[in-house]
Design an enzyme around this catalytic site. Structure first.
Site, PDB file in Angstrom:
ATOM      1  N   ASP A  41     112.536 -42.849  31.885  1.00 16.62           N
ATOM      2  CA  ASP A  41     112.225 -42.200  33.011  1.00 16.62           C
ATOM      3  C   ASP A  41     112.977 -42.337  34.334  1.00 16.62           C
ATOM      4  OD1 ASP A  41     110.205 -40.010  34.183  1.00 16.62           O
ATOM      5  OD2 ASP A  41     109.658 -41.946  35.437  1.00 16.62           O
TER       6      ASP A  41
ATOM      7  N   LYS B 292     102.065 -44.333  29.930  1.00 18.33           N
ATOM      8  CA  LYS B 292     102.753 -44.105  30.968  1.00 18.33           C
ATOM      9  C   LYS B 292     102.807 -45.395  32.158  1.00 18.33           C
ATOM     10  CE  LYS B 292     103.285 -39.653  32.516  1.00 18.33           C
ATOM     11  NZ  LYS B 292     104.543 -39.343  32.067  1.00 18.33           N
TER      12      LYS B 292
ATOM     13  N   ARG C  54     100.706  -2.938  30.908  1.00 24.76           N
ATOM     14  CA  ARG C  54     100.929  -4.049  32.081  1.00 24.76           C
ATOM     15  C   ARG C  54     100.877  -5.402  31.382  1.00 24.76           C
ATOM     16  NH1 ARG C  54     104.616  -5.497  33.943  1.00 24.76           N
ATOM     17  NH2 ARG C  54     104.868  -3.228  34.604  1.00 24.76           N
TER      18      ARG C  54
ATOM     19  N   LYS D 142     103.893 -29.432  31.799  1.00 24.77           N
ATOM     20  CA  LYS D 142     103.754 -28.684  32.915  1.00 24.77           C
ATOM     21  C   LYS D 142     104.005 -27.241  32.707  1.00 24.77           C
ATOM     22  CE  LYS D 142     105.458 -32.494  35.591  1.00 24.77           C
ATOM     23  NZ  LYS D 142     106.708 -32.942  36.374  1.00 24.77           N
TER      24      LYS D 142
ATOM     25  N   GLU E  52     106.644 -45.202  28.187  1.00 23.95           N
ATOM     26  CA  GLU E  52     107.540 -44.752  29.172  1.00 23.95           C
ATOM     27  C   GLU E  52     108.015 -46.077  29.792  1.00 23.95           C
ATOM     28  OE1 GLU E  52     106.593 -43.378  33.523  1.00 23.95           O
ATOM     29  OE2 GLU E  52     106.340 -41.648  32.389  1.00 23.95           O
TER      30      GLU E  52
END
Length: 280
Positions: free
Chosen positions: A211, A161, A90, A129, A190
């Site tokens: 952005d 940022k 597994r 992320k 950014e």
């Protein structure tokens, strides 16, 4: 590099002293195959092989990372004792399924931008992320799919940022970053507007992240930078609001990089199986 303690941590989640499901069969030598049940780009072989090595399961690897596989193709031919194979099954399949899904998904994004923009297509990059604890494996899967892994962690590059800018101001944040950072590291700023992007290029940013801009806003910003002879001084990255449905529009804006979490977070798992084919 895959550390032994990582493998032991992964196995610890599944293995306990009273494991009856794997030990109820008589321990004997078996042969098995691991195979894909659908077309995919293969990934996760490094961690799968490390687990098999740890469990002392012999194997012949039939595919390479980043290689295309058709439904039914064998990834591994295995030989080992039955208890070890059942215990490793597994965990190995989970990594192969998850990471091959990311590689396959990434390859889809890469194909879209290349079909739209040819040799001038922007790179498809991942973001931070990722799933806690297995980022390096997910980033490698992006690489196997033809994408760019972007930052592995916060120390890879300085990214200024919107919250930094809100607290310190754009120029002050950049100057402080320059003061604290080695010459060997890039600094990215950014920008939410074409004015911020222009300012970032003027003060010496290495990369500008546009952005949540629309394709038209990006084209306008790049036109402004070009007019001021600033475009060739910086890499232009775009992120935010970019999906497969509008990816072609962004691919033809003239940017260098498109970064999006969807390559990792929206990836479907690939169906991968393990079958015992012979017992002694």
């Amino acid at each position: 590099m895959i550390l032994q303690k990582e493998i032991e941590h992964f196995l610890e989640e599944d293995l306990r002293e009273d494991d009856v499901s794997c030990t109820l069969v008589k321990n004997q030598s078996v042969s098995a195959v691991i195979f894909v049940k659908e077309d995919c780009v293969v990934s996760g072989l490094e961690i799968a092989s490390a687990i098999l090595d740890y469990m002392k399961i012999g194997y012949v690897l039939k595919k390479n990372p980043g290689e295309n596989a058709k439904a039914g193709d064998v990834l591994y031919e295995l030989t080992g004792d039955s208890v070890s194979v059942l215990r490793a099954e597994r965990l190995v399949l989970n990594f192969l399924s998850h990471l091959s899904g990311i590689a396959t998904n990434t390859a889809g994004y890469v194909k879209i931008v290349k079909d739209a923009a040819g040799n001038s297509a922007p790179k498809i990059a991942a973001t931070r992320k990722t799933t806690p604890g297995i980022r390096k494996f997910e980033k490698k899967a992006v690489l196997d799919g033809g994408g760019d892994p972007h930052r592995q962690n916060l120390s890879d590059m300085v990214m200024i940022k919107d919250n930094h800018i809100e607290i310190m101001g754009l120029e002050n944040a950049f100057l402080e970053a320059k003061r604290q950072t080695s010459f060997s590291k890039k600094i990215e700023i950014e920008a939410d507007t074409k004015e911020q992007a222009t300012k970032a290029a003027e003060i010496g940013a290495d990369i500008i992240l546009l952005d949540n801009m629309t394709p038209d806003q990006i084209r306008e910003t790049i036109g402004l930078l070009t007019g001021k002879n600033l475009r060739n001084r910086v890499l232009i990255e775009a992120s935010g609001g970019i999906r497969k449905e509008n990816l072609k529009d962004y691919a033809t804006t003239g940017i260098d990089v498109i970064s999006l979490s969807a390559v990792t977070n929206d990836a479907d798992w690939i169906d991968v199986g393990l079958d015992i084919v012979k017992t002694d």
